[in-house]
Design a protein around this motif. Structure first.
Motif, PDB file in Angstrom:
ATOM      1  N   GLU A   1     -25.393  49.241  13.380  1.00  0.00           N
ATOM      2  CA  GLU A   1     -24.141  49.769  12.822  1.00  0.00           C
ATOM      3  C   GLU A   1     -24.249  50.103  11.336  1.00  0.00           C
ATOM      4  OE1 GLU A   1     -23.652  47.851  16.505  1.00  0.00           O
ATOM      5  OE2 GLU A   1     -24.394  46.947  14.640  1.00  0.00           O
TER       6      GLU A   1
ATOM      7  N   GLN B   1     -22.022  56.910   4.937  1.00  0.00           N
ATOM      8  CA  GLN B   1     -21.376  57.797   5.897  1.00  0.00           C
ATOM      9  C   GLN B   1     -22.267  57.944   7.109  1.00  0.00           C
ATOM     10  OE1 GLN B   1     -20.177  61.652   4.403  1.00  0.00           O
ATOM     11  NE2 GLN B   1     -18.622  61.828   5.984  1.00  0.00           N
TER      12      GLN B   1
ATOM     13  N   ALA C   1     -26.676  54.981   8.440  1.00  0.00           N
ATOM     14  CA  ALA C   1     -25.823  55.926   7.721  1.00  0.00           C
ATOM     15  C   ALA C   1     -26.620  56.521   6.570  1.00  0.00           C
ATOM     16  CB  ALA C   1     -24.578  55.231   7.177  1.00  0.00           C
TER      17      ALA C   1
ATOM     18  N   GLY D   1     -20.370  61.769  12.079  1.00  0.00           N
ATOM     19  CA  GLY D   1     -19.070  61.863  12.724  1.00  0.00           C
ATOM     20  C   GLY D   1     -18.021  60.915  12.191  1.00  0.00           C
ATOM     21  N   LYS D   2     -18.349  60.194  11.136  1.00  0.00           N
ATOM     22  CA  LYS D   2     -17.393  59.225  10.577  1.00  0.00           C
ATOM     23  C   LYS D   2     -17.127  59.537   9.112  1.00  0.00           C
ATOM     24  CE  LYS D   2     -18.546  55.404  13.665  1.00  0.00           C
ATOM     25  NZ  LYS D   2     -18.910  53.959  13.741  1.00  0.00           N
ATOM     26  N   GLU D   3     -16.031  59.003   8.612  1.00  0.00           N
ATOM     27  CA  GLU D   3     -15.694  59.183   7.214  1.00  0.00           C
ATOM     28  C   GLU D   3     -16.580  58.291   6.340  1.00  0.00           C
ATOM     29  OE1 GLU D   3     -10.940  60.330   7.597  1.00  0.00           O
ATOM     30  OE2 GLU D   3     -11.567  58.493   6.589  1.00  0.00           O
ATOM     31  N   ARG D   4     -16.716  58.700   5.098  1.00  0.00           N
ATOM     32  CA  ARG D   4     -17.454  57.882   4.140  1.00  0.00           C
ATOM     33  C   ARG D   4     -16.696  56.583   3.914  1.00  0.00           C
ATOM     34  NH1 ARG D   4     -19.289  61.137  -0.955  1.00  0.00           N
ATOM     35  NH2 ARG D   4     -17.039  61.218  -1.306  1.00  0.00           N
ATOM     36  N   GLN D   5     -17.431  55.468   3.884  1.00  0.00           N
ATOM     37  CA  GLN D   5     -16.788  54.165   3.739  1.00  0.00           C
ATOM     38  C   GLN D   5     -17.416  53.368   2.603  1.00  0.00           C
ATOM     39  OE1 GLN D   5     -19.219  51.478   7.066  1.00  0.00           O
ATOM     40  NE2 GLN D   5     -17.058  51.852   7.334  1.00  0.00           N
TER      41      GLN D   5
END
Length: 124
Positions: free
Chosen positions: A89, A39, A92, A42-46
């Motif tokens: 990128e 994660q 996380a 500001g982003k969802e867990r992926q």
């Protein structure tokens, strides 16, 4: 009850490598399917990667395929994620997860047990 604790995160430059570990306790993990998620702020867990209880089947998100390798050592009750050729990128918090039943390995709702996470930061 299964307890999971991740380790191995840190700061690395673009192109570098890290190896994450996820140590299990409370129960042996040799009957649990396991996964890695991440994660970013500001982003969802992926979903990142998953491995069957036997270690025979592995799954990867397209974004990490060819760069990350999931593995497990059931004798050590430990899950690993070897991350090579890291990119900014990939920055996380990385979480490991486990579940004993069948289900959708890339869906975080499938997993019953989670670790607290370990931070991975890749500088450009």
């Amino acid at each position: 009850q299964v307890q999971l604790v991740e380790s191995g995160g840190g700061l690395v430059q673009t192109g570098g490598s890290l190896r994450l570990s996820c140590a299990g306790s409370g129960r042996t993990l040799n009957s649990y399917n396991m996964g890695w998620f991440r994660q970013a702020p500001g982003k969802e867990r992926q979903f990142v990667s998953a491995i069957s209880w036997s270690g025979i089947y592995t799954y990867y998100a397209d974004s990490v395929k060819g760069r990350f390798t999931i593995s497990r050592d059931n004798a050590k009750n430990t899950l690993y994620l070897q991350m090579d050729n890291l990119e900014p990128e990939d920055t996380a918090v990385y979480y490991c997860a486990a579940n004993a039943g069948e289900g959708q390995y890339d869906d975080d709702n499938y997993y019953n047990y989670w670790g607290p996470g370990t931070q991975v930061t890749v500088s450009s």
